[in-house]
Design an enzyme around this catalytic site. Structure first.
Site, PDB file in Angstrom:
ATOM      1  N   ARG A   1       2.384  -4.836   7.003  1.00  0.00           N
ATOM      2  CA  ARG A   1       1.733  -5.658   5.894  1.00  0.00           C
ATOM      3  C   ARG A   1       1.031  -6.947   6.474  1.00  0.00           C
ATOM      4  O   ARG A   1       0.268  -7.472   6.008  1.00  0.00           O
ATOM      5  CB  ARG A   1       2.326  -5.867   4.602  1.00  0.00           C
TER       6      ARG A   1
ATOM      7  N   LYS B   1      -8.844   2.833   8.116  1.00  0.00           N
ATOM      8  CA  LYS B   1      -8.684   4.345   7.677  1.00  0.00           C
ATOM      9  C   LYS B   1      -9.944   4.452   6.621  1.00  0.00           C
ATOM     10  O   LYS B   1     -10.820   5.214   6.853  1.00  0.00           O
ATOM     11  CB  LYS B   1      -7.377   4.575   7.029  1.00  0.00           C
ATOM     12  N   THR B   2     -10.161   3.734   5.693  1.00  0.00           N
ATOM     13  CA  THR B   2     -11.064   3.657   4.623  1.00  0.00           C
ATOM     14  C   THR B   2     -12.549   3.436   5.170  1.00  0.00           C
ATOM     15  O   THR B   2     -13.448   3.890   4.745  1.00  0.00           O
ATOM     16  CB  THR B   2     -10.785   2.335   3.567  1.00  0.00           C
TER      17      THR B   2
ATOM     18  N   GLN C   1       3.839   6.433   7.448  1.00  0.00           N
ATOM     19  CA  GLN C   1       3.568   5.683   6.085  1.00  0.00           C
ATOM     20  C   GLN C   1       4.035   6.704   4.881  1.00  0.00           C
ATOM     21  O   GLN C   1       3.483   6.254   3.714  1.00  0.00           O
ATOM     22  CB  GLN C   1       2.336   5.043   5.866  1.00  0.00           C
TER      23      GLN C   1
ATOM     24  N   ASP D   1      -7.671  11.679   1.432  1.00  0.00           N
ATOM     25  CA  ASP D   1      -6.956  10.288   1.826  1.00  0.00           C
ATOM     26  C   ASP D   1      -5.691  10.343   1.688  1.00  0.00           C
ATOM     27  O   ASP D   1      -5.265  11.048   0.889  1.00  0.00           O
ATOM     28  CB  ASP D   1      -7.792   9.342   0.864  1.00  0.00           C
ATOM     29  N   GLU D   2      -4.835   9.494   2.356  1.00  0.00           N
ATOM     30  CA  GLU D   2      -3.387   9.381   2.066  1.00  0.00           C
ATOM     31  C   GLU D   2      -2.860  10.785   2.256  1.00  0.00           C
ATOM     32  O   GLU D   2      -1.887  11.309   1.266  1.00  0.00           O
ATOM     33  CB  GLU D   2      -3.229   8.619   0.676  1.00  0.00           C
TER      34      GLU D   2
END
Length: 678
Positions: free
Chosen positions: A607, A34-35, A242, A211-212
């Site tokens: 994770r 994503k980043t 998430q 973002d997010e």
């Protein structure tokens, strides 16, 4: 630029990066880059001639904003001083600094933190003559936030605090102060009441990225939409699977709102995962598929298969912590895993104590993230400082903390006298107090002399008890009762029994830990000194050197991070899903809360990069009682072929080859053994 992007990105990422006109919804699964997509997207826009001052990128933490900005600068090789990469709240402050006078405020406003807000509410409640026993400040703050951010109306809640809320707002205005919610609410008010201000920001920010996105609140969504309605060039990136922050106002349904408000959008799904093995992803996909309110997606990895997930069922939390320590050391020796490659995830801070103690006992360095280390909590530090002062009265720092905790009439002026005398004598504060009492000409009043004498007598009474090395826990419990620490907590938290009881429960856990230490057969000569030295290690937090430390953190704080090895602790019913979150969460119903708990479990699973361990105790101590535990229902949602149930004792045996390997590693680090003369 295009050729470079085709080489650097997969087809879906490429489409997400190069689609810069019109609204775009990017559903970015866990570990899908994503980043990378966001930063490449900004770099691509700049390469296409879009002015940096026309780009606005919003995220949630200062750390994420800094990382995003640094990566864009690295990609472009430019300083980009006019590029706006910011958190929502920092961007709100930027707007208010320029235009807040349009709302009747003065320039140079203050921003109140939680402590400031509580102080203001106390002051306002006194003016309104509201009985103190009615004041639960955490609940009142939460209520005021929900009202201000339009998550509820007064018709939907108990409106007995409505007059207090009105006066709270009035006092904020009087003091030219804002609270955290105002940093979003007031810019919206500005835009709605002053169209020229809104047009200014619409004209400047023609390209917006968020973002997010699943973590945005309804208020943040409105803030963003007001600006984006100008150009309609808005790209939101998020993953509804998430969304784990409903308790602070996040609303994953903003994705549905976005689809409705920007119906011409293009949706792009990023489902290729670059983080985890196929086994871990298959487990995560199987769990999250049980949520009904979600975007359908299927994470996949180029790395098929992988080691199975292992579930251990230790007897209790002590055995659980020891197993985790043993396994971490085993992995370090047999597989060369570094401590900083290990993440130990907990659902609540309450699970940290036994883990921290075992890490200390096993000499495993660790750092605590997303919560306060158990031994750093205010109430625990108070009792630790009592123990330190009693065993070492010349420890001025510990003595200063407890001298008036609980309050015993030794105020600021008395402390100044004691400090001055200590400097003159070249002694500790403790020595100065003794000298002052022995000096008939001292400036202290009769009441103050009596208060100091009582304090010194307390120290003298408990020193032999604690130095004896016997019944340390019982002596500590007796001390806590004698200083009446419970009354101190009640007074400190203004008769908020819930907070006071929670803190007192932590103290009981602490005294239980001393008892466990005393009963540990490996401690041949337990003493209060060795116990305090052990826990002191947990307070050493060298932020500049996190390498070589196990990462102990809450699942909430682990979001966005990844670890080669993950231990998911306490996969038990009532822990995850958490009983209180299911029944007491003010937002949503039971089913909605259960889905959020499942999303939290999904975040924890994803994770892990290479290996995932889970632990579920057969029994766990709550207060001074042991209760039977059941495995979390979420574990049952993982296909049986992906998970192995093992006993904690079944650790790999060390072979002679392993020993040779360790010896070889030591030689590389420390050099060959010294030659001895024959």
């Amino acid at each position: 630029m295009i050729d470079h992007l085709r080489r650097a990105l997969n087809p879906e990422q490429f489409t997400a990066v190069t689609t810069i006109e019109g609204p775009v919804l990017i559903i970015a699964g866990a570990g899908s880059g994503k980043t990378r997509v966001i930063t490449y997207r900004i770099a691509y826009m700049l390469s296409e001639g879009i002015n940096q001052s026309n780009i606005l990128a919003l995220t949630f933490t200062n750390k994420a904003a800094r990382e995003m900005e640094e990566r864009v600068k690295e990609l472009t090789g430019k300083k980009l001083r006019q590029l706006t990469v910011s958190t929502f709240h920092a961007f709100g402050v930027q707007i208010l600094k320029k235009h807040i006078t349009r709302l009747g405020y003065r320039e140079n406003f203050s921003i109140y933190d939680t402590g400031d807000q509580i102080s203001l509410i106390k002051e306002t409640a006194r003016e309104l003559k509201i009985p103190e026993e009615k004041m639960d400040y955490s609940k009142i703050l939460s209520l005021f936030s929900r009202i201000k951010t339009r998550r509820v109306t007064w018709r939907e809640v108990d409106d007995s605090f409505r007059p207090l809320y009105k006066e709270y707002l009035s006092h904020l205005r009087l003091y030219n102060a804002l609270d955290f919610d105002d940093l979003i609410a007031l810019p919206i008010q500005l835009f709605e009441e002053h169209p020229d201000v809104l047009e200014e920001y619409r004209s400047q920010y023609r390209y917006i990225m968020v973002d997010e996105f699943q973590d945005t609140s309804l208020l943040q969504y409105r803030f963003m939409k007001l600006i984006a309605d100008g150009s309609r060039n808005i790209c939101v990136v998020g993953d509804d699977d998430q969304s784990i922050y409903s308790w602070r106002g996040a609303n994953f349904e903003n994705i549905l709102n976005f689809e409705k408000d920007f119906s011409e959008l293009r949706e792009i799904k990023l489902e290729q995962n670059y983080r985890s093995t196929g086994t871990i992803l298959d487990a995560a996909n199987s769990v999250i598929a049980n949520n009904k309110n979600r975007k359908i997606k299927q994470l996949w990895s180029g790395t098929q298969g992988g080691k199975p997930i292992e579930l251990y069922q230790p007897v209790d939390e002590k055995a659980e912590a020891e197993f985790i320590c043993d396994m971490i050391k085993t992995l370090a020796v047999k597989e060369g895993i570094k401590y900083h490659d290990v993440g130990v995830l907990i659902r609540t801070n309450a699970l940290s104590r036994s883990l921290e103690e075992s890490f200390l006992a096993a000499n495993i360095p660790y750092k605590m993230s997303g919560g306060t280390s158990f031994f750093q909590r205010q109430e625990i530090k108070d009792i630790i400082c009592y123990l330190r002062t009693i065993t070492n009265p010349d420890d001025d720092i510990s003595l200063l903390r407890i001298l008036n905790t609980p309050r015993r009439g030794i105020g600021k002026k008395t402390l100044e006298v004691i400090t001055t005398h200590a400097i003159e004598l070249g002694s500790s504060l403790y020595g100065a107090m003794i000298a002052l009492l022995e000096d008939a000409q001292n400036p202290l009043g009769t009441k103050t002399r009596s208060d100091i004498q009582d304090f010194l007598s307390l120290i003298d009474e408990y020193r032999p008890k604690l130095l004896s090395g016997k019944r340390l826990a019982d002596s500590t419990r007796q001390l806590i009762q004698e200083i009446d620490y419970w009354s101190h907590l009640v007074q400190e938290f203004q008769k908020n029994d819930k907070v006071a009881k929670w803190r007192m429960r932590n103290i009981e856990i602490f005294t239980n830990s001393i008892e466990d230490y005393e009963k540990d057969p490996d401690n041949l000569n337990p003493s209060i000194f060795s116990y305090l030295n052990r826990i002191t290690l947990s307070n050493r937090d060298d932020e500049d050197d996190d390498q070589g430390k196990v990462n102990l953190m809450t699942i909430h704080s682990a979001k966005g991070l990844e670890h080669e090895i993950v231990f998911l602790v306490g996969v038990e019913d009532n822990i995850i899903p958490h009983q209180r979150s299911l029944t007491e969460n003010e937002e949503g119903d039971f089913d909605a809360n259960m889905e959020e708990e499942r999303r939290l479990f999904y975040v924890a699973i994803t994770r892990a990069k290479q290996k995932l361990f889970m632990t579920a105790c057969q029994q766990r101590r709550v207060m001074r009682e042991s209760i039977s535990c059941q495995i979390s229902p979420f574990v049952q949602e993982i296909p049986s072929q992906l998970i192995e149930i093992k006993e904690p004792q079944a650790l790999p045996e060390f072979t002679e080859e392993d020993a040779d390997s360790v010896f070889s590693m030591m030689q590389k680090r420390f050099g060959p053994p010294a030659q001895t003369a024959e």
